[in-house]
Scaffold this active site. Structure first.
Site, PDB file in Angstrom:
ATOM      1  N   ARG A 178      81.574  42.478  29.784  1.00  0.00           N
ATOM      2  CA  ARG A 178      82.091  43.687  30.428  1.00  0.00           C
ATOM      3  C   ARG A 178      83.074  44.412  29.490  1.00  0.00           C
ATOM      4  O   ARG A 178      83.038  44.200  28.289  1.00  0.00           O
ATOM      5  CB  ARG A 178      82.726  43.288  31.768  1.00  0.00           C
ATOM      6  CG  ARG A 178      81.712  42.613  32.702  1.00  0.00           C
ATOM      7  CD  ARG A 178      82.331  42.234  34.031  1.00  0.00           C
ATOM      8  NE  ARG A 178      82.789  43.423  34.746  1.00  0.00           N
ATOM      9  CZ  ARG A 178      83.640  43.370  35.785  1.00  0.00           C
ATOM     10  NH1 ARG A 178      84.105  42.204  36.222  1.00  0.00           N
ATOM     11  NH2 ARG A 178      84.012  44.484  36.394  1.00  0.00           N
ATOM     12  N   ARG A 202      82.680  44.928  47.597  1.00  0.00           N
ATOM     13  CA  ARG A 202      83.213  45.410  46.316  1.00  0.00           C
ATOM     14  C   ARG A 202      82.168  45.270  45.203  1.00  0.00           C
ATOM     15  O   ARG A 202      81.776  44.148  44.861  1.00  0.00           O
ATOM     16  CB  ARG A 202      84.435  44.563  45.945  1.00  0.00           C
ATOM     17  CG  ARG A 202      85.036  44.900  44.611  1.00  0.00           C
ATOM     18  CD  ARG A 202      86.055  43.836  44.187  1.00  0.00           C
ATOM     19  NE  ARG A 202      86.643  44.177  42.917  1.00  0.00           N
ATOM     20  CZ  ARG A 202      87.329  43.324  42.152  1.00  0.00           C
ATOM     21  NH1 ARG A 202      87.513  42.082  42.559  1.00  0.00           N
ATOM     22  NH2 ARG A 202      87.818  43.714  41.012  1.00  0.00           N
ATOM     23  N   PRO A 250      94.038  39.558  43.195  1.00  0.00           N
ATOM     24  CA  PRO A 250      93.874  40.888  43.751  1.00  0.00           C
ATOM     25  C   PRO A 250      92.420  41.344  43.864  1.00  0.00           C
ATOM     26  O   PRO A 250      91.603  41.084  42.986  1.00  0.00           O
ATOM     27  CB  PRO A 250      94.634  41.789  42.769  1.00  0.00           C
ATOM     28  CG  PRO A 250      94.728  40.998  41.519  1.00  0.00           C
ATOM     29  CD  PRO A 250      94.828  39.561  41.945  1.00  0.00           C
ATOM     30  N   ASN A 251      92.165  42.001  44.965  1.00  0.00           N
ATOM     31  CA  ASN A 251      90.881  42.653  45.281  1.00  0.00           C
ATOM     32  C   ASN A 251      89.766  41.682  45.649  1.00  0.00           C
ATOM     33  O   ASN A 251      88.671  42.117  46.020  1.00  0.00           O
ATOM     34  CB  ASN A 251      90.437  43.578  44.122  1.00  0.00           C
ATOM     35  CG  ASN A 251      91.440  44.679  43.867  1.00  0.00           C
ATOM     36  OD1 ASN A 251      91.770  45.405  44.801  1.00  0.00           O
ATOM     37  ND2 ASN A 251      91.954  44.787  42.670  1.00  0.00           N
ATOM     38  N   TYR A 311      79.683  41.600  41.608  1.00  0.00           N
ATOM     39  CA  TYR A 311      80.322  40.440  42.242  1.00  0.00           C
ATOM     40  C   TYR A 311      79.473  39.768  43.327  1.00  0.00           C
ATOM     41  O   TYR A 311      79.898  38.762  43.893  1.00  0.00           O
ATOM     42  CB  TYR A 311      81.672  40.859  42.841  1.00  0.00           C
ATOM     43  CG  TYR A 311      82.658  41.327  41.795  1.00  0.00           C
ATOM     44  CD1 TYR A 311      83.089  40.471  40.787  1.00  0.00           C
ATOM     45  CD2 TYR A 311      83.148  42.637  41.798  1.00  0.00           C
ATOM     46  CE1 TYR A 311      83.986  40.896  39.813  1.00  0.00           C
ATOM     47  CE2 TYR A 311      84.051  43.071  40.834  1.00  0.00           C
ATOM     48  CZ  TYR A 311      84.458  42.197  39.846  1.00  0.00           C
ATOM     49  OH  TYR A 311      85.348  42.607  38.881  1.00  0.00           O
ATOM     50  N   GLU A 313      90.075  27.789  35.585  1.00  0.00           N
ATOM     51  CA  GLU A 313      90.001  29.257  35.704  1.00  0.00           C
ATOM     52  C   GLU A 313      88.559  29.643  36.031  1.00  0.00           C
ATOM     53  O   GLU A 313      87.636  29.170  35.358  1.00  0.00           O
ATOM     54  CB  GLU A 313      90.441  29.882  34.374  1.00  0.00           C
ATOM     55  CG  GLU A 313      90.316  31.398  34.335  1.00  0.00           C
ATOM     56  CD  GLU A 313      90.620  31.977  32.948  1.00  0.00           C
ATOM     57  OE1 GLU A 313      91.209  31.263  32.089  1.00  0.00           O
ATOM     58  OE2 GLU A 313      90.258  33.138  32.722  1.00  0.00           O
ATOM     59  N   ASN A 360      90.994  32.018  40.584  1.00  0.00           N
ATOM     60  CA  ASN A 360      90.435  33.302  40.154  1.00  0.00           C
ATOM     61  C   ASN A 360      91.557  34.320  40.314  1.00  0.00           C
ATOM     62  O   ASN A 360      91.825  34.796  41.425  1.00  0.00           O
ATOM     63  CB  ASN A 360      89.223  33.711  40.992  1.00  0.00           C
ATOM     64  CG  ASN A 360      88.587  34.997  40.451  1.00  0.00           C
ATOM     65  OD1 ASN A 360      89.164  35.660  39.584  1.00  0.00           O
ATOM     66  ND2 ASN A 360      87.418  35.352  40.964  1.00  0.00           N
ATOM     67  N   HIS A 392      85.727  32.902  37.161  1.00  0.00           N
ATOM     68  CA  HIS A 392      85.403  34.310  37.399  1.00  0.00           C
ATOM     69  C   HIS A 392      83.974  34.394  37.899  1.00  0.00           C
ATOM     70  O   HIS A 392      83.099  33.654  37.420  1.00  0.00           O
ATOM     71  CB  HIS A 392      85.544  35.132  36.113  1.00  0.00           C
ATOM     72  CG  HIS A 392      86.928  35.073  35.565  1.00  0.00           C
ATOM     73  ND1 HIS A 392      87.979  35.758  36.127  1.00  0.00           N
ATOM     74  CD2 HIS A 392      87.449  34.334  34.555  1.00  0.00           C
ATOM     75  CE1 HIS A 392      89.086  35.451  35.465  1.00  0.00           C
ATOM     76  NE2 HIS A 392      88.793  34.590  34.513  1.00  0.00           N
ATOM     77  N   ALA A 425      92.274  40.597  38.152  1.00  0.00           N
ATOM     78  CA  ALA A 425      92.751  41.381  37.000  1.00  0.00           C
ATOM     79  C   ALA A 425      94.031  40.806  36.382  1.00  0.00           C
ATOM     80  O   ALA A 425      94.309  41.053  35.204  1.00  0.00           O
ATOM     81  CB  ALA A 425      92.971  42.828  37.426  1.00  0.00           C
TER      82      ALA A 425
HETATM   83  C1  DQA Z   1      87.072  38.708  38.127  1.00  0.00           C
HETATM   84  C2  DQA Z   1      86.988  39.443  36.795  1.00  0.00           C
HETATM   85  C3  DQA Z   1      88.226  40.310  36.573  1.00  0.00           C
HETATM   86  O1  DQA Z   1      88.121  41.008  35.342  1.00  0.00           O
HETATM   87  C4  DQA Z   1      88.369  41.329  37.676  1.00  0.00           C
HETATM   88  O2  DQA Z   1      89.558  42.076  37.516  1.00  0.00           O
HETATM   89  C5  DQA Z   1      88.304  40.711  39.034  1.00  0.00           C
HETATM   90  C6  DQA Z   1      87.320  39.658  39.277  1.00  0.00           C
HETATM   91  C7  DQA Z   1      85.770  37.948  38.424  1.00  0.00           C
HETATM   92  O3  DQA Z   1      85.809  37.077  39.292  1.00  0.00           O
HETATM   93  O4  DQA Z   1      84.728  38.224  37.834  1.00  0.00           O
HETATM   94  O5  DQA Z   1      88.998  41.125  39.959  1.00  0.00           O
HETATM   95  O6  DQA Z   1      88.120  37.759  38.054  1.00  0.00           O
END
Ligand code: DQA
Length: 148
Positions: free
Chosen positions: A107, A18, A10-11, A23, A98, A74, A100, A77
C-alpha cells in the site's frame, strides 16, 4: 498463557463497512467471535478491546504486560506513528504479536514503516481476519513450547 488481550486501534470499529476491498466484510465483533471460540477451546481468558484513542492503547498494553498476558495488537494507523505504543510494549514487557488485515507493504509508502515491529515478537499481515487467527495460534504455540 492464561490470558490473551486483543487490542484494536483507531477505525477498526468500522470493520464491515470500512473499505471492504481492503479490509474485508467481517466486523470486529465477527473477528472477536472467532478468537473467543478458539480461546475457549484452549481454556484461555480473552480480553478483546478497541479504541480510537492512543492513550487507551498505551494503558491496555501496560495492563496486558503486567498481567503476563499474550497480546494480539492491531494498532491501525498508530502503527506508523506512535512512539508511545513502542515505549509501552518495551516498558511493560508485553509479549505482542503485531497484526494487520491488509498487506501494508503493498500500500502507500507511509504504511511501510512500523514503530512496533522492533519490539513485537513477530508480525502477521495481509491475511484479512485470518491474520488475527494466525497471531493467536503463534501465541498458543509459543506458550506450549515454553512449558515443555
Ligand atoms: C491496518 C493497516 C493500517 O495502515 C491502517 O491505518 C489501519 C488498518 C490493517 O489492519 O491493515 O487502520 O492496521
Amino acid at each position: 498463557m492464561k490470558a490473551v488481550h486483543v487490542i484494536n486501534g483507531p477505525n477498526l470499529n468500522l470493520l464491515g463497512t470500512r473499505e471492504p476491498a481492503t479490509y474485508g466484510t467481517l466486523t470486529l465483533a465477527g473477528i472477536e467471535a472467532r478468537i473467543a471460540a478458539r480461546c475457549a477451546q484452549e481454556g484461555i481468558d480473552l480480553v478483546f478491546r478497541q479504541s480510537n484513542h492512543e492513550g487507551d492503547l498505551v494503558d491496555w498494553i501496560q495492563e496486558a504486560g503486567a498481567a503476563g498476558a499474550g497480546v494480539v495488537l492491531n494498532a491501525g494507523a498508530y502503527t506508523h506513528t506512535s512512539i508511545a505504543l513502542h515505549d509501552a510494549i518495551r516498558g511493560s514487557g508485553a509479549q505482542v504479536v503485531e497484526v494487520h488485515l491488509s498487506n501494508v507493504h503493498a500500500r502507500e509508502s507511509f504504511r511501510h514503516a512500523s514503530t512496533l515491529s522492533s519490539v513485537a515478537i513477530g508480525v502477521i499481515l495481509g491475511f484479512g481476519a485470518l491474520s488475527y487467527d494466525l497471531a493467536l495460534e503463534a501465541l498458543i504455540s509459543l506458550s506450549k513450547s515454553k512449558k515443555s
